[in-house]
Design a protein around this motif. Structure first.
Motif, PDB file in Angstrom:
ATOM      1  N   ALA A 105       0.835  -1.206   0.000  1.00  0.00           N
ATOM      2  CA  ALA A 105       0.000   0.000   0.000  1.00  0.00           C
ATOM      3  C   ALA A 105       0.873   1.260   0.000  1.00  0.00           C
ATOM      4  CB  ALA A 105      -0.919   0.000   1.211  1.00  0.00           C
ATOM      5  N   GLY A 106       1.954   1.218   0.767  1.00  0.00           N
ATOM      6  CA  GLY A 106       2.867   2.350   0.823  1.00  0.00           C
ATOM      7  C   GLY A 106       3.526   2.618  -0.529  1.00  0.00           C
ATOM      8  N   GLN A 107       3.940   1.543  -1.175  1.00  0.00           N
ATOM      9  CA  GLN A 107       4.521   1.642  -2.516  1.00  0.00           C
ATOM     10  C   GLN A 107       3.487   2.203  -3.486  1.00  0.00           C
ATOM     11  OE1 GLN A 107       7.630   0.869  -3.344  1.00  0.00           O
ATOM     12  NE2 GLN A 107       8.381  -0.803  -2.027  1.00  0.00           N
ATOM     13  N   ALA A 108       2.272   1.669  -3.394  1.00  0.00           N
ATOM     14  CA  ALA A 108       1.213   2.026  -4.332  1.00  0.00           C
ATOM     15  C   ALA A 108       0.854   3.504  -4.233  1.00  0.00           C
ATOM     16  CB  ALA A 108      -0.027   1.165  -4.078  1.00  0.00           C
ATOM     17  N   LEU A 109       0.953   4.033  -3.040  1.00  0.00           N
ATOM     18  CA  LEU A 109       0.568   5.433  -2.819  1.00  0.00           C
ATOM     19  C   LEU A 109       1.394   6.397  -3.671  1.00  0.00           C
ATOM     20  CD1 LEU A 109      -1.485   6.977  -1.095  1.00  0.00           C
ATOM     21  CD2 LEU A 109       0.300   7.330   0.614  1.00  0.00           C
ATOM     22  N   LYS A 110       2.575   5.951  -4.065  1.00  0.00           N
ATOM     23  CA  LYS A 110       3.443   6.805  -4.877  1.00  0.00           C
ATOM     24  C   LYS A 110       2.752   7.230  -6.172  1.00  0.00           C
ATOM     25  CE  LYS A 110       8.070   7.094  -6.853  1.00  0.00           C
ATOM     26  NZ  LYS A 110       9.345   6.404  -7.115  1.00  0.00           N
ATOM     27  N   GLN A 111       2.019   6.318  -6.752  1.00  0.00           N
ATOM     28  CA  GLN A 111       1.304   6.637  -7.989  1.00  0.00           C
ATOM     29  C   GLN A 111       0.321   7.792  -7.763  1.00  0.00           C
ATOM     30  OE1 GLN A 111       2.309   5.561 -10.878  1.00  0.00           O
ATOM     31  NE2 GLN A 111       3.786   4.402  -9.665  1.00  0.00           N
ATOM     32  N   ARG A 112      -0.466   7.668  -6.699  1.00  0.00           N
ATOM     33  CA  ARG A 112      -1.473   8.694  -6.418  1.00  0.00           C
ATOM     34  C   ARG A 112      -0.828  10.021  -6.041  1.00  0.00           C
ATOM     35  NH1 ARG A 112      -6.127   8.313  -2.989  1.00  0.00           N
ATOM     36  NH2 ARG A 112      -5.243   6.904  -1.425  1.00  0.00           N
ATOM     37  N   ALA A 113       0.383   9.938  -5.479  1.00  0.00           N
ATOM     38  CA  ALA A 113       1.082  11.157  -5.058  1.00  0.00           C
ATOM     39  C   ALA A 113       1.764  11.863  -6.218  1.00  0.00           C
ATOM     40  CB  ALA A 113       2.110  10.831  -3.979  1.00  0.00           C
ATOM     41  N   SER A 114       1.865  11.165  -7.338  1.00  0.00           N
ATOM     42  CA  SER A 114       2.672  11.708  -8.433  1.00  0.00           C
ATOM     43  C   SER A 114       2.093  12.997  -9.009  1.00  0.00           C
ATOM     44  CB  SER A 114       2.820  10.656  -9.540  1.00  0.00           C
ATOM     45  OG  SER A 114       1.556  10.362 -10.110  1.00  0.00           O
ATOM     46  N   GLN A 115       0.814  13.252  -8.739  1.00  0.00           N
ATOM     47  CA  GLN A 115       0.184  14.479  -9.244  1.00  0.00           C
ATOM     48  C   GLN A 115       0.438  15.682  -8.336  1.00  0.00           C
ATOM     49  OE1 GLN A 115      -1.250  14.009 -12.215  1.00  0.00           O
ATOM     50  NE2 GLN A 115      -0.725  11.843 -11.940  1.00  0.00           N
ATOM     51  N   VAL A 116       0.815  15.398  -7.083  1.00  0.00           N
ATOM     52  CA  VAL A 116       0.896  16.448  -6.069  1.00  0.00           C
ATOM     53  C   VAL A 116       1.870  17.588  -6.420  1.00  0.00           C
ATOM     54  CG1 VAL A 116       1.470  16.948  -3.657  1.00  0.00           C
ATOM     55  CG2 VAL A 116       0.068  14.957  -4.210  1.00  0.00           C
ATOM     56  N   PRO A 117       3.097  17.270  -6.838  1.00  0.00           N
ATOM     57  CA  PRO A 117       4.038  18.377  -7.112  1.00  0.00           C
ATOM     58  C   PRO A 117       3.506  19.343  -8.171  1.00  0.00           C
ATOM     59  CG  PRO A 117       5.225  16.300  -6.963  1.00  0.00           C
ATOM     60  CD  PRO A 117       3.762  15.962  -6.962  1.00  0.00           C
ATOM     61  N   GLU A 118       2.931  18.793  -9.221  1.00  0.00           N
ATOM     62  CA  GLU A 118       2.351  19.613 -10.291  1.00  0.00           C
ATOM     63  C   GLU A 118       1.231  20.511  -9.756  1.00  0.00           C
ATOM     64  OE1 GLU A 118       3.382  19.493 -13.403  1.00  0.00           O
ATOM     65  OE2 GLU A 118       1.823  20.661 -14.462  1.00  0.00           O
ATOM     66  N   LYS A 119       0.325  19.918  -8.981  1.00  0.00           N
ATOM     67  CA  LYS A 119      -0.792  20.681  -8.411  1.00  0.00           C
ATOM     68  C   LYS A 119      -0.280  21.785  -7.497  1.00  0.00           C
ATOM     69  CE  LYS A 119      -4.325  16.990  -8.407  1.00  0.00           C
ATOM     70  NZ  LYS A 119      -5.024  16.014  -7.536  1.00  0.00           N
ATOM     71  N   MET A 120       0.744  21.461  -6.722  1.00  0.00           N
ATOM     72  CA  MET A 120       1.285  22.440  -5.786  1.00  0.00           C
ATOM     73  C   MET A 120       1.943  23.584  -6.541  1.00  0.00           C
ATOM     74  SD  MET A 120       1.185  23.035  -2.682  1.00  0.00           S
ATOM     75  CE  MET A 120       1.825  24.373  -1.705  1.00  0.00           C
ATOM     76  N   PHE A 121       2.623  23.237  -7.603  1.00  0.00           N
ATOM     77  CA  PHE A 121       3.256  24.268  -8.436  1.00  0.00           C
ATOM     78  C   PHE A 121       2.220  25.273  -8.913  1.00  0.00           C
ATOM     79  CE2 PHE A 121       4.299  25.664 -12.788  1.00  0.00           C
ATOM     80  CZ  PHE A 121       5.396  26.461 -12.487  1.00  0.00           C
ATOM     81  N   CYS A 122       1.060  24.786  -9.314  1.00  0.00           N
ATOM     82  CA  CYS A 122      -0.014  25.683  -9.759  1.00  0.00           C
ATOM     83  C   CYS A 122      -0.497  26.546  -8.605  1.00  0.00           C
ATOM     84  CB  CYS A 122      -1.177  24.879 -10.321  1.00  0.00           C
ATOM     85  SG  CYS A 122      -0.743  23.941 -11.794  1.00  0.00           S
ATOM     86  N   LEU A 123      -0.678  25.944  -7.457  1.00  0.00           N
ATOM     87  CA  LEU A 123      -1.143  26.684  -6.287  1.00  0.00           C
ATOM     88  C   LEU A 123      -0.157  27.785  -5.895  1.00  0.00           C
ATOM     89  CD1 LEU A 123      -2.723  24.209  -3.713  1.00  0.00           C
ATOM     90  CD2 LEU A 123      -3.810  26.085  -4.959  1.00  0.00           C
ATOM     91  N   LEU A 124       1.121  27.475  -5.974  1.00  0.00           N
ATOM     92  CA  LEU A 124       2.128  28.470  -5.572  1.00  0.00           C
ATOM     93  C   LEU A 124       2.060  29.674  -6.494  1.00  0.00           C
ATOM     94  CD1 LEU A 124       5.233  26.317  -4.544  1.00  0.00           C
ATOM     95  CD2 LEU A 124       3.451  27.305  -3.102  1.00  0.00           C
TER      96      LEU A 124
END
Lengths: 148, 148
Positions: A105-124
């Motif tokens: 599950a911990g490994q798998a979460l990486k896939q779902r997290a892969s969008q986060v940096p991009e989204k954060m970049f937009c927010l910043l």
DNA sequence: CTAATTTATATTGTGTACAATTTAATTGCT
DNA sequence: AGCAATTAAATTGTACACAATATAAATTAG
């Protein structure tokens, strides 16, 4: 002008440190809704990020990368363990050492997290160049403050 | 090159936010010995700084300046009160409002605090121009993140 | 080959941050 | 005036940060 030096320096608006402090708080706040979908806090996300590339690391090494001590990491890792994202094992060679290993599950979460940096970049919402300068300056500050 | 985008973005070393987070932690840590002499934490020092120039302010206004809510400020102010640095009164016009007023001791502490910014500047050990850029960039970030 | 020292975590205690809820006072509306 | 909506703080609960201390395993010294 006539303002005495105390007034000048002891003013919130003139303090880099306050700007930095505020920005860090605001940044963690901005991450919250993004990370809520992953059921992670920002420090937990940081720990997972290290583990996604360095699985099986010790608490000490994790702490060195994150610049956090066991007082912070032990409870944080216990929470991640209770969510089923990792296992806090022991080293065979050295019984003192905790070996942190991601579950499936911990490994798998990486896939779902892969969008986060991009989204954060937009927010910043700052230009890449400015973000790069900001990172550069923070890194210089970190370098100075680490060696004390 | 062959590194997939996840790997690239989900890496600690590539993240502005982590640099910022680390820097803020390190900065607060660096303040600690300086502020210990005044028996203040960094957030307490910030609150005192506001009060030194804006005595008699409400919790709401204090919170707006510091970007902190009553959940953080109420206990913080109670601690400052128990140290004898301020009094948490009530507004005459509006009984809901707490009016925070410095005691003589609270006022007096300003003198002893007047050395702190200078000492911190030395500890940070960065050129003035770099600190100015850092402040500027943090302020821009704050401006963006505040309006969401 | 023990005793002293060092090292890796864990624990304890204090002080933030902040979301969510509560309480009490004020304002707006009709 | 009377009541709903708003507002200012306080409270509750969770999760950091980190200093200081404790514990236990490993290493070093004599």
């Amino acid at each position: 002008m006539a303002t005495p030096p105390d007034e000048q320096h002891l003013c919130l608006d003139n303090q880099v440190c306050f700007s930095l402090y505020r920005a860090a708080n605001a940044m963690v706040r901005a991450y919250r809704p993004l990370l809520e979908e992953l059921d992670l806090t920002y420090p937990q996300y940081l720990a997972m990020m290290v583990l996604w590339s360095d699985n099986g690391i010790s608490v000490k090494l994790l702490g060195e990368q994150l610049k956090l001590d066991s007082g912070t990491l032990t409870p944080l890792l216990k929470r991640l363990e209770s969510k089923g994202l990792l296992h806090r094992g022991r080293s065979e060679q050295d019984e003192r050492v905790r070996v942190i290993e991601l579950t499936a599950a911990g490994q798998a979460l990486k896939q779902r997290a892969s969008q986060v940096p991009e989204k954060m970049f937009c927010l910043l919402g700052l230009e890449v160049e400015k973000l790069q300068s900001l990172k550069q300056l923070c890194d210089e500050l970190n370098q100075v403050l680490d060696q004390r």
